[in-house]
Design an enzyme around this catalytic site. Structure first.
Site, PDB file in Angstrom:
ATOM      1  N   HIS A 278      -9.841  54.161   0.280  1.00 63.51           N
ATOM      2  CA  HIS A 278     -10.282  54.894  -0.916  1.00 63.51           C
ATOM      3  C   HIS A 278      -9.487  56.193  -1.111  1.00 63.51           C
ATOM      4  O   HIS A 278      -8.712  56.300  -2.040  1.00 63.51           O
ATOM      5  CB  HIS A 278     -11.790  55.186  -0.929  1.00 63.51           C
ATOM      6  CG  HIS A 278     -12.636  53.963  -0.860  1.00 63.51           C
ATOM      7  ND1 HIS A 278     -12.573  52.963  -1.804  1.00 63.51           N
ATOM      8  CD2 HIS A 278     -13.552  53.561   0.060  1.00 63.51           C
ATOM      9  CE1 HIS A 278     -13.432  52.011  -1.479  1.00 63.51           C
ATOM     10  NE2 HIS A 278     -14.023  52.339  -0.353  1.00 63.51           N
ATOM     11  N   ASP A 329     -12.613  45.046  -1.483  1.00 58.69           N
ATOM     12  CA  ASP A 329     -13.750  45.794  -0.966  1.00 58.69           C
ATOM     13  C   ASP A 329     -15.081  45.086  -1.173  1.00 58.69           C
ATOM     14  O   ASP A 329     -15.437  44.188  -0.443  1.00 58.69           O
ATOM     15  CB  ASP A 329     -13.740  47.196  -1.606  1.00 58.69           C
ATOM     16  CG  ASP A 329     -14.694  48.175  -0.918  1.00 58.69           C
ATOM     17  OD1 ASP A 329     -15.340  47.787   0.053  1.00 58.69           O
ATOM     18  OD2 ASP A 329     -14.779  49.335  -1.364  1.00 58.69           O
TER      19      ASP A 329
HETATM   20 ZN   LIG Z   1     -15.373  49.456   2.198  1.00 59.23          ZN
END
Ligand SMILES: [Zn+2]
Length: 453
Positions: A278, A329
Site C-alpha cells: 500500500h 489484495d
Molecule cells: Zn493486504
C-alpha cells in the site's frame, strides 16, 4: 523431455514489443526466443524445430504476478459494497467470514480464487497468509494446515505460490500501546514471535511453492518483535502492510513518535528483500527512506479505491528508486491488467497530468518486478533461461479490437486473456481453465461459507 514451439504475431520481450516471435520451451523454461524471423535464428537441429508450432493469439505478455493476495477475501466480493462504512467496518465483515473457515473450506475457496487468477493471466501469487489456527486460536493437528491448504489450492489451480506466512501478535495499536488479540483474531496469532518463527520453520515448499514471511503491520507486531521476524526470514521475501490508512500513522506517531516506515527501518525490516504493501500515506521522508534501502512497494489500486484508502505516491516512490509491483489484495476485482492501468490512472487523478507511467513501466511492474518481489526472479520475462510463462491477450475482442499491441495494457482486461502457460504447462486455453467451470467452483465455495452455521 519434449520441446514445444510457440509463435505470436506480437510479444513483449525484455527490451519492448517485438513482432513475429517464436518461443521454444522445454522442461518449463524458454530455450529459444526469436523475434522478427531473420535474426537469432534457431538452429535447424534445435529441439522443437521440426515440431508443430502452437499459434498464440493477440499479443503475448510474460507471466503476470499478483504480489498481494488474501485468498479468503474473495468471498466478500459483492457483499460489502453497499452503504457507507469504512476500512474498519469492512474489516468487521472480513472477521466474520474468517471465523467460518477451516482447512477444507479454505482449500475449496482458494483453489477457485487462484483459478480465477489464472484466467486473468496470473502465473504466480504472493499470498499474505495470517489465518493460521482453528477457532479460539487452537492449533490444527498440523499447525500449518491452513497454509498447506493454500499450497495445494495453488497447485490444483496451476499457478505458483509464495506463502508469505504472517506474524500477527497484537489486536491493534493505540497511543497507549498494543491491544490484545480479540476473539476472532486469536486465529491469526501464534502467541509470541518465537512461536511464529518455530511454525514458520516447519513450512515445506515445493517446486511451485516458495515460503516467505510477512509482518502484518506495525499495528499487529510490536517494534520489539520486528527484528526477530526479519531475522527468521533472512534469504526469503518479507512483506508488510504499511500506512494504508492515516489512522495507522496517527497512532504510530502517538505511541512511537515516529512514522511506521521509520519504526520498520529502525528494526532492520527494510531492504532489497522487503516489499511494503500500500504505502498510501507515507510521508516525503518515508519515500526517501524506502528508496535508499531498495525496498519494493506493492500497490493494490482496486482495493485502495474500494476501501476509500486514498492514492499513494506511486511516481514519487518510483523516482526514489522503489520498485513497484501490484496486487489484487481483497479481490473485489481480480484483474492485474486493471491494477497496472490504475497505477497510471490514479496518478492522473491525483496529479492532473497524463503519462506518469509508460506502458513499458506498467508491464514491468506487473511481470518481472512482481515476480521478483515474491521470490521468483527467474520468471516474468520472455527470455532464454526464464520460466516458460506465456500470457496471450486477444486483440480482437469488443474491448481490445483496434488496439495497438504496444498499448494493450491501456485497454485489455482479464476477460481478454486467452491462453496462459505456467512453467511450460497450458493452464488456460481459449479463455477456459483446464480445471473446469471456475464460476461454478467459486459459487459453490463462497455460498458454502455464507450459509454455514
Ligand atoms: Zn493486504
Amino acid at each position: 523431455m519434449t520441446a514445444t514451439t510457440w509463435h505470436a504475431s506480437h510479444a513483449w520481450l525484455p527490451d519492448g514489443l517485438a513482432a513475429d516471435v517464436t518461443f521454444v520451451t522445454e522442461a518449463g523454461r524458454f530455450i529459444a526466443v526469436r523475434a522478427g524471423g531473420g535474426h537469432h535464428r534457431i538452429s535447424a537441429t534445435a529441439p522443437g524445430s521440426g515440431a508443430d508450432v502452437v499459434e498464440l493469439p493477440g499479443v503475448v505478455l510474460p507471466g503476470l504476478a499478483n504480489a498481494h493476495s488474501h485468498a479468503f477475501h474473495r468471498a466478500l466480493r459483492g457483499r460489502t459494497h453497499d452503504g457507507q462504512g469504512s476500512f474498519w467496518t469492512w474489516r468487521e465483515r472480513m472477521y466474520a467470514l474468517a471465523a467460518r473457515l477451516d482447512p477444507d473450506r479454505y482449500l475449496a475457496l482458494a483453489r477457485a480464487t487462484y483459478a480465477e487468477m489464472a484466467l486473468a493471466g496470473v502465473t504466480a501469487v504472493g499470498e499474505f497468509h495470517y489465518l493460521h489456527h482453528g477457532p479460539g486460536g487452537r492449533p490444527y493437528a498440523d499447525p500449518n494446515a491452513m497454509g498447506v491448504a493454500l499450497m495445494v489450492a495453488a497447485g490444483e489451480a496451476g499457478i505458483r505460490l509464495t506463502l508469505l506466512d504472517t506474524c500477527y501478535l497484537a489486536g491493534g495499536l493505540t497511543a497507549q500501546g498494543h491491544l490484545p488479540l480479540d476473539p476472532v483474531q486469536q486465529r491469526f496469532g501464534d502467541g509470541d514471535v518465537g512461536a511464529w518463527a518455530d511454525r514458520f520453520a516447519l513450512l515445506t515448499p515445493g517446486a511451485s511453492v516458495r515460503a516467505g514471511a510477512a509482518i502484518h503491520s506495525v499495528r499487529a507486531v510490536p517494534a520489539g518483535d520486528l527484528a526477530a521476524v526479519a531475522a527468521a526470514s533472512s534469504g526469503v521475501p518479507l512483506h508488510v502492510h504499511l500506512s494504508e490508512q492515516p489512522e495507522e500513522n496517527e497512532v504510530c506517531a502517538a505511541f512511537y513518535g515516529a512514522t511506521p516506515t521509520t519504526v520498520l527501518h529502525r528494526e532492520g525490516v527494510l531492504g532489497a528483500a522487503t516489499t511494503v504493501v500500500h504505502a498510501t500515506h507515507v510521508h516525503e521522508a518515508d519515500v526517501a527512506l524506502l528508496g535508499r534501502t531498495s525496498t519494493a512497494a506493492c500497490f493494490c489500486p482496486t482495493t485502495e479505491r474500494d476501501l476509500a484508502d486514498g492514492i499513494g505516491p506511486a511516481r514519487r516512490l518510483a523516482d526514489a528508486g522503489v520498485a513497484l509491483c501490484l496486487g489484487s489484495d481483497q479481490h473485489a476485482v481480480i484483474d492485474v491488467l486493471e491494477e497496472a492501468r490504475a497505477l497510471e490512472m490514479d496518478e492522473r487523478l491525483g496529479s492532473g497530468v497524463r503519462g506518469r507511467f509508460s506502458p513499458a513501466e506498467l508491464v514491468h511492474a506487473v511481470t518481472s518486478a512482481g515476480h521478483a518481489a515474491i521470490g521468483w526472479p527467474d520468471a516474468g520475462a520472455l527470455r532464454v533461461g526464464a520460466r516458460a510463462d506465456l500470457v496471450a491477450v486477444r486483440l480482437d475482442t469488443p474491448r481490445t479490437a483496434g488496439t495497438s499491441p504496444g498499448q494493450v495494457v491501456a485497454a485489455a482486461t482479464a476477460a481478454d486473456v486467452d491462453v496462459v502457460v505456467v512453467d511450460g504447462r497450458t493452464v488456460v486455453k481459449g479463455g477456459r481453465h483446464v480445471i473446469g467451470d471456475v464460476g461454478a467452483l467459486l459459487a459453490r465455495a463462497v455460498e458454502a461459507l455464507w450459509v454455514a452455521p
